[in-house]
Design a protein around this motif. Structure first.
Motif, short mmCIF file in Angstrom:
data_model
loop_
_atom_site.label_atom_id
_atom_site.label_comp_id
_atom_site.label_asym_id
_atom_site.label_seq_id
_atom_site.Cartn_x
_atom_site.Cartn_y
_atom_site.Cartn_z
N PRO A 102 0.57 -1.37 0.23
CA PRO A 102 -0.27 0.17 0.15
C PRO A 102 0.57 1.25 0.26
O PRO A 102 1.58 1.73 0.54
N HIS A 107 1.03 5.24 0.65
CA HIS A 107 -0.31 6.63 0.79
C HIS A 107 0.37 8.01 0.69
O HIS A 107 1.38 8.12 1.35
N ASN A 123 -13.56 5.81 -1.42
CA ASN A 123 -13.52 4.37 -1.74
C ASN A 123 -13.59 4.25 -3.40
O ASN A 123 -14.65 5.26 -4.27
N SER A 151 -8.75 4.76 -2.87
CA SER A 151 -9.18 5.50 -1.91
C SER A 151 -8.70 6.69 -0.96
O SER A 151 -7.71 7.58 -0.68
N HIS A 177 -4.11 0.52 -2.83
CA HIS A 177 -4.47 -0.46 -1.77
C HIS A 177 -2.84 -1.29 -1.94
O HIS A 177 -2.77 -1.92 -1.01
N ARG A 178 -2.27 -1.11 -3.12
CA ARG A 178 -1.33 -2.42 -3.60
C ARG A 178 -1.38 -1.84 -4.88
O ARG A 178 -1.90 -2.41 -6.37
#
Lengths: 113, 112
Positions: B17, B19, B56, B61, B76-77
């Motif tokens: 993930p 951020h 989302n 997201s 997320h990935r």
């Protein structure tokens, strides 16, 4: 999925010549935009267009620039007398009523010699 | 336009993930938080936007702080295809036609 298309992908011109960059926005969209990105720099807003008139323009968009929607599908950016500093990627974008999401085309690379 | 602040670059490993933070301490109550990204040699691409609640979609997201002075885009990935410049942009909600004001964004590098 509908997309914004732009032609040509690369335009080479001599300083002082006129160029027209063409865009076909997504068909049901009502707002149209031009942005440019000089190599290595930020994407900059040039102009927005709605209901057959300019709704906003930046200080970059001087008298050398003009936009037109000559028919129901094309949206063009004309530079009357190109300068070396007009060399950049030019992106067209469009958006529909009631949403702020803009959809960008792949860009036209303009090289002024 | 209210200003946003983003790190110049970030790195991630594939499948992990990511951020991506954005600070916007001068955000006003009518400003929406938009994220776009620009893959190499391509035009900007819409990613996600929100006002107050977390959002989302299939791409990412968006987590928005309670005071709205910061937000985080979450991939997320991460994949190699996610390597791009990510822009956090504030825009007043309207019927359409508002320009986008791009900053320098965050260059995301994804490694195997």
């Amino acid at each position: 999925e509908p997309e914004v298309t732009q032609t040509p992908s690369h335009q080479v011109t001599q300083m002082g010549q006129e160029v027209i960059l063409r865009c076909v926005p997504i068909s049901n969209h009502l707002y149209f935009y031009w942005y440019r990105q000089i190599l290595g720099q930020k994407v900059e807003f040039l102009v927005s267009f709605y209901n057959n008139e300019i709704s906003e323009k930046s200080e970059i968009f001087d008298d050398q620039f003009s936009v037109e929607r000559p028919d129901g599908s094309n949206f063009t950016l004309k530079i009357r007398s190109t300068k070396l500093e007009d060399s950049a990627m030019y992106f067209c974008a469009s958006s529909s009523w009631g949403t702020d999401t803009q959809y960008f085309g792949p860009g036209t690379r303009l090289t002024v010699l | 336009d209210a200003k946003t602040t983003q790190p110049n670059s970030m790195e991630s490993n594939e499948e992990e993930p990511v951020h991506l933070p954005c600070n916007h301490s001068t955000i006003s109550g009518t400003d929406y938080i938009h994220w776009y990204r620009q893959l190499p040699s391509q035009g900007p691409e819409y990613v996600i936007h929100g006002l107050t609640s977390n959002v989302n979609n299939r791409m990412a997201s968006l987590a928005i702080a309670e005071d709205r002075k910061s937000s985080t885009l979450i991939l997320h990935r991460a994949t190699l295809r996610d390597a791009a410049v990510y822009y956090c942009i504030l825009r007043v909600r309207g019927g359409g036609g508002n320009k986008l004001t791009f900053g320098t964004g965050t260059q995301l590098k994804v490694e195997l």
